[in-house]
Design an enzyme around this catalytic site. Structure first.
Site, PDB file in Angstrom:
ATOM      1  N   CYS A   9      57.843 -28.013 -17.477  1.00 42.15           N
ATOM      2  CA  CYS A   9      58.925 -28.982 -17.653  1.00 42.15           C
ATOM      3  C   CYS A   9      58.424 -30.309 -17.087  1.00 42.15           C
ATOM      4  CB  CYS A   9      60.232 -28.508 -17.022  1.00 42.15           C
ATOM      5  SG  CYS A   9      60.248 -28.423 -15.226  1.00 42.15           S
ATOM      6  N   ARG A  15      64.134 -26.503 -14.529  1.00 41.56           N
ATOM      7  CA  ARG A  15      63.990 -25.610 -15.674  1.00 41.56           C
ATOM      8  C   ARG A  15      62.835 -24.637 -15.562  1.00 41.56           C
ATOM      9  NH1 ARG A  15      63.917 -30.290 -20.066  1.00 41.56           N
ATOM     10  NH2 ARG A  15      62.872 -31.265 -18.302  1.00 41.56           N
ATOM     11  N   ASP A 118      67.496 -30.898 -19.750  1.00 44.77           N
ATOM     12  CA  ASP A 118      67.253 -31.079 -18.320  1.00 44.77           C
ATOM     13  C   ASP A 118      68.594 -31.159 -17.588  1.00 44.77           C
ATOM     14  OD1 ASP A 118      66.328 -31.708 -15.803  1.00 44.77           O
ATOM     15  OD2 ASP A 118      65.135 -33.437 -16.448  1.00 44.77           O
TER      16      ASP A 118
END
Length: 153
Positions: A9, A15, A118
């Site tokens: 990420c 994440r 996100d």
């Protein structure tokens, strides 16, 4: 699969760490020995996981307390068996730097039909939704991951 699974990420605080601990726990439950890591393309090495990510995985019996962010390194990516990015943009950035990894890199969009948004700065509800989206995506590659999350919720 040869080599670890690496989740990618941006900052490696939300994440990809959630994906890492989820897949590790599922592999462990299944009795499989597979290395799983997470990295960020723009990570500040040593940052803790976000508080809301810690709480989201705690709700399903997992922990990110010891997680510290790490930046993706070319030698780690080269050694990976699979690289799973949270967005198509992350995939493109990796392939810009290392086009030879094209056969190893999959984005969440390619797997589950959508990027993993996100959640940084969002509510616990936003983080829980992110975790559910990650589980849905991973379940496409490793059937049973989604049931693991639902059973532990």
């Amino acid at each position: 699969m040869e080599g670890p699974v690496i989740f990618i990420c941006s900052g490696n605080t939300c994440r990809s760490p959630m994906a890492e601990v989820l897949l590790k726990a599922w592999f462990e439950q299944e009795g499989q020995k597979t290395e799983v890591y997470s990295r960020g393309l723009a990570a500040f090495p040593g940052d803790d996981a976000s508080w809301e990510a810690i709480r989201a995985v705690e709700a399903i019996g997992l922990s990110l307390e010891s997680h510290r962010s790490q930046r993706a390194k070319p030698h780690e990516l080269s050694a990976a068996g699979s690289i799973i990015t949270m967005t198509d943009h992350h995939k493109w950035k990796i392939l810009e730097m290392m086009p030879e990894l094209a056969d190893k890199v999959l984005s969440a969009q390619e797997i589950g039909g959508a990027d993993i948004a996100d959640p940084y700065g969002g509510s616990q509800k936003t983080y829980r939704k992110c975790l559910e989206d990650i589980a849905f995506c991973l379940d496409k590659l490793w059937p049973g991951v989604n049931q693991f999350v639902m059973r532990n919720s």
